[in-house]
Design an enzyme around this catalytic site. Sequence first.
Site, short mmCIF file in Angstrom:
data_model
loop_
_atom_site.label_atom_id
_atom_site.label_comp_id
_atom_site.label_asym_id
_atom_site.label_seq_id
_atom_site.Cartn_x
_atom_site.Cartn_y
_atom_site.Cartn_z
N ARG A 254 -72.50 56.46 -167.63
CA ARG A 254 -72.76 55.95 -168.99
C ARG A 254 -74.27 55.92 -169.27
NH1 ARG A 254 -69.55 50.72 -171.15
NH2 ARG A 254 -70.80 50.14 -172.97
N ASP A 255 -75.04 55.46 -168.30
CA ASP A 255 -76.49 55.39 -168.47
C ASP A 255 -77.09 56.79 -168.60
OD1 ASP A 255 -75.76 52.77 -167.77
OD2 ASP A 255 -76.27 53.13 -165.67
#
Length: 310
Positions: A254-255
């Site tokens: 996600r990051d």
Amino acid sequence: MIYTVTLNPSIDLFVGLDQLNLGERNDVKSERILPGGKALNVSRVLSALRIPTIATGFVGGFQGQFIKDWLVNEDIMTDFVEMKEINRTNVKIYENKRETYISFPGPNISSDEVDELLYYLSRVREGDTIIFGGSVPPMQENMDEDIYDRLLSVAKANGAEFVADVPSQYLINMVKEKPLLIKPNGYDIIKIFDANIKTKFDYIPYGKKLLEMGAKNVIISYGAHGSMLFTEDKVYESNEIEDGREILNTNACRDAMIAGFLANMAKNSDPVAAYQMAVAAASATARVIDLPTREQIVTMLDYVEIEEIE
């Protein structure tokens, strides 16, 4: 300049086991220690893509020094608030293709330390972008209840763009302030809207709703099966990436997706091209133990297909 704000950084201890036996001795087969925190990971992937950032937040003790040293070794500028307490250590257990996380709440942040971070962020200006990411540690005087709102007010007052990748209870207020990007996953959508999701297309009304609420761009991901990008007037879908390699790590995908999006937007302001880079960065991350190199991300672009679906 891109600033990343991690309120609750950690040292993440990754432990590999053949099998986790509760109540018994477990012999570790592999281990590694990395700095942890959503926005920190964004800085690290942006640095790999040769986009400069400044990482800030709260650090303290030998854990905090470890975090700073690691980032400096990756040519990332750091300017953290030094706190009296020490950063947390999380444990992430990998066994039989399962991931078990033991996550600590974090240190107690004083009101003076919060004020110092607010003062530091008053330097941002129009043209800067701030990424707010991750959990919130306990804070004196219940300041944790509205900390992201307070930080955001400073950024908005100075004309900076921002990206929000924060727990759902903070996201609703932040989305009203027109973030450049938010990136909820399927679980977040269900939690925020009490949504009944049966197929990936059930996410579409909620992505559009987040745009109506204020977000400029929205990416909703649903694991290895792909994701969707919602822009002002269109919806795009990415394919399920299949390159024959094993999925090793979903921890920071996600990051990495946020970092890939921002890296491309910094160059050409095309959200669709930025989305393609975002998917490539997330997919490359899933196939390595830590975070990918620039070359690994760029190579993954060949597997990414983006389709306009509405």
